[in-house]
Design a protein around this motif. Structure first.
Motif, mmCIF file in Angstrom:
data_model
loop_
_atom_site.group_PDB
_atom_site.id
_atom_site.type_symbol
_atom_site.label_atom_id
_atom_site.label_comp_id
_atom_site.label_asym_id
_atom_site.label_seq_id
_atom_site.Cartn_x
_atom_site.Cartn_y
_atom_site.Cartn_z
ATOM 1 N N GLY A 110 12.876 -11.692 -6.875
ATOM 2 C CA GLY A 110 13.370 -12.905 -7.507
ATOM 3 C C GLY A 110 14.213 -13.726 -6.552
ATOM 4 N N GLY A 154 18.748 -14.152 -17.998
ATOM 5 C CA GLY A 154 17.930 -15.313 -17.659
ATOM 6 C C GLY A 154 16.687 -14.935 -16.900
ATOM 7 N N GLN A 155 16.428 -15.668 -15.807
ATOM 8 C CA GLN A 155 15.217 -15.478 -15.021
ATOM 9 C C GLN A 155 15.146 -14.082 -14.407
ATOM 10 O OE1 GLN A 155 12.533 -17.476 -14.669
ATOM 11 N NE2 GLN A 155 11.634 -15.794 -13.495
ATOM 12 N N ALA A 156 16.302 -13.509 -14.072
ATOM 13 C CA ALA A 156 16.297 -12.189 -13.426
ATOM 14 C C ALA A 156 15.645 -11.137 -14.310
ATOM 15 C CB ALA A 156 17.718 -11.776 -13.069
ATOM 16 N N ARG A 194 13.258 -11.640 -16.433
ATOM 17 C CA ARG A 194 11.809 -11.870 -16.357
ATOM 18 C C ARG A 194 11.270 -11.414 -15.004
ATOM 19 N NH1 ARG A 194 13.847 -16.280 -19.295
ATOM 20 N NH2 ARG A 194 14.075 -17.637 -17.463
ATOM 21 N N ASP A 195 12.060 -11.615 -13.950
ATOM 22 C CA ASP A 195 11.644 -11.138 -12.623
ATOM 23 C C ASP A 195 11.486 -9.622 -12.611
ATOM 24 O OD1 ASP A 195 11.658 -13.708 -11.547
ATOM 25 O OD2 ASP A 195 13.733 -13.544 -10.831
ATOM 26 N N GLN A 249 8.242 -8.688 -14.246
ATOM 27 C CA GLN A 249 7.128 -9.053 -13.372
ATOM 28 C C GLN A 249 6.992 -8.066 -12.219
ATOM 29 O OE1 GLN A 249 7.263 -13.038 -11.750
ATOM 30 N NE2 GLN A 249 5.624 -12.624 -10.272
#
Length: 423
Positions: A118, A154-156, A158-159, A162
């Motif tokens: 990420g 947050g995005q982390a 989702r990272d 993934q």
């Protein structure tokens, strides 16, 4: 089939060891015989190969490129961010493989490496480490941990999911650096559970006593019945709690079967810089954890990067620090780099005993204490019964000048003592 002859075990026994099909077939008292094709281990100690439970192969060998200007954790993070654009796939692969070669030559046959995912790195370093893992599969076991940034809400988060879909073996993160540390632990646990993989978190890498996410981790694992292996690395802040808190948290950790990885080299380097007087050791509470029955392993963490600019990549260097700083006995320190990390990583145990996988290392020494203390670079390393590394050392030392007995005179102080001695 092959024989290793006249080896000294860590327990002091002199044995012959037969290897068959990648495993130890039998261990017998040494006969003193040596046939063609057999390996003579006279004057050497034979022990299970070493395990590195916490590495950062994507960062390895960058110290000269990314100087840590403040010397602390945040300075190291900033230094790596400064060179992020230069960390190409090819660069990461080359440095990671150089680090593996270094460690393998010194007897480490299993490595768990954290890799940043990420942020500015995206999945670039993960792809490089997966390639390295597959390339080295026949020579070393490599586990890849997805180390995500923050905030995990947050995005982390989702990272992380993934990265696990793209081939990471273990869920990772740094909840103690998150704006919501306790929530971050839960997010990591959920992601690991959904993927059906272990979890290994950078935990409380700070001397701030107010941060104790290790307790949160133990509570969540116990409450949810999380079925996979959990590892907590660093756990520095546990060492600055009062004795009662240390004992309570250590007992929870043991009950939850969470393995703790102590990382003396990096933590001694990074921690305590704002304590100029009575500087803390920057090491987890080794004794309370062990007394509670928790698994305590030890690792090298960073190899010549901004988080720790020196180090040899030698598990015996780590074990020696666990004697010096962790106050372990030499025997327990060796266990911390062999048996304990195998348990932490979910690997089968290795003993000098029939039926065990022949992942072994031999080095010149009269006993295990000398092997640990002298840590000769001369080593033979086996993985699944095959020699995968062999290092020989030759030393030549000039002889001192010959003594002329007639010219040797006692020191005056010594002369007085001699004259007063009994005839």
């Amino acid at each position: 089939m092959s024989w290793l002859r006249s080896a000294r075990t860590a327990a002091g026994e002199l044995v012959d060891v037969e290897l068959t099909g990648g495993r130890i077939a039998q261990v017998t008292p040494a006969t003193g015989t040596l046939a063609a094709g057999e390996v003579d281990l006279s004057g050497q100690v034979l022990m299970p190969s070493f395990v590195e439970p916490h590495a950062h192969l994507d960062k390895a060998l960058t110290a000269s490129r990314a100087p840590n200007r403040t010397g602390d954790l945040l300075g190291a993070i900033a230094a790596m961010q400064d060179i992020a654009d230069t960390l190409t796939h090819e660069d990461i692969v080359a440095r990671a493989e150089a680090a593996i070669r270094t460690q393998l030559a010194l007897g480490t046959t299993s490595i768990r490496t954290h890799v940043n995912v990420g942020g500015p790195m995206g999945m670039r370093a993960l792809a490089a480490l997966i390639e390295v893992r597959e390339r080295w599969r026949d020579l070393a076991d490599v586990q890849v941990v997805a180390l995500v940034a923050n905030p995990l809400a947050g995005q982390a988060g989702r990272d992380l999911r993934q990265a696990l879909r793209e081939g990471a073996d273990v869920a990772g993160g740094c909840p103690h650096l998150d704006p919501e540390p306790d929530r971050a632990v839960g997010i990591c646990l959920d992601a690991a559970g959904e993927a059906g993989v272990p979890m290994d978190l950078h935990t409380d890498e700070t001397l701030n006593p107010r941060l104790l996410t290790l307790k949160t981790m133990a509570d969540l694992v116990l409450r949810t019945g999380f079925p996979y292996q959990v590892t907590a690395s660093h756990c520095v802040s546990l060492a600055v709690q009062d004795a009662k808190t240390q004992q309570q948290v250590a007992e929870q950790v043991a009950q939850a079967r969470i393995a703790v990885v102590a990382l003396p080299q990096t933590n001694l380097f990074l921690q305590g810089r704002d304590h100029p007087v009575a500087t803390p050791r920057g090491l987890t509470a080794v004794r309370p954890l062990r007394e509670a029955g928790a698994t305590v392993a030890a690792g090298g963490d960073n190899l010549r990067d901004p988080f720790h600019p020196v180090g040899r990549g030698d598990a015996l260097e780590v074990a020696a620090l666990m004697v010096t700083c962790g106050h372990l006995s030499p025997e327990d320190a060796l266990d911390a780099v062999t048996a304990a990390p195998r348990q932490a990583l979910g690997l089968p145990p290795v003993l000098i005993a029939p039926g065990c996988r022949a992942d072994l290392v031999a080095l010149p020494a009269v006993d295990a204490l000398e092997a640990l203390g002298a840590a000769s670079a001369q080593r033979t390393v086996w993985r699944a019964g095959t020699i995968v590394a062999l290092t020989t050392v030759r030393t030549e030392i000039a002889a001192p000048a010959a003594c002329d007995a007639d010219r040797v005179r006692p020191h005056p102080a010594m002369s007085t003592t001699m004259e007063g001695a009994a005839p």
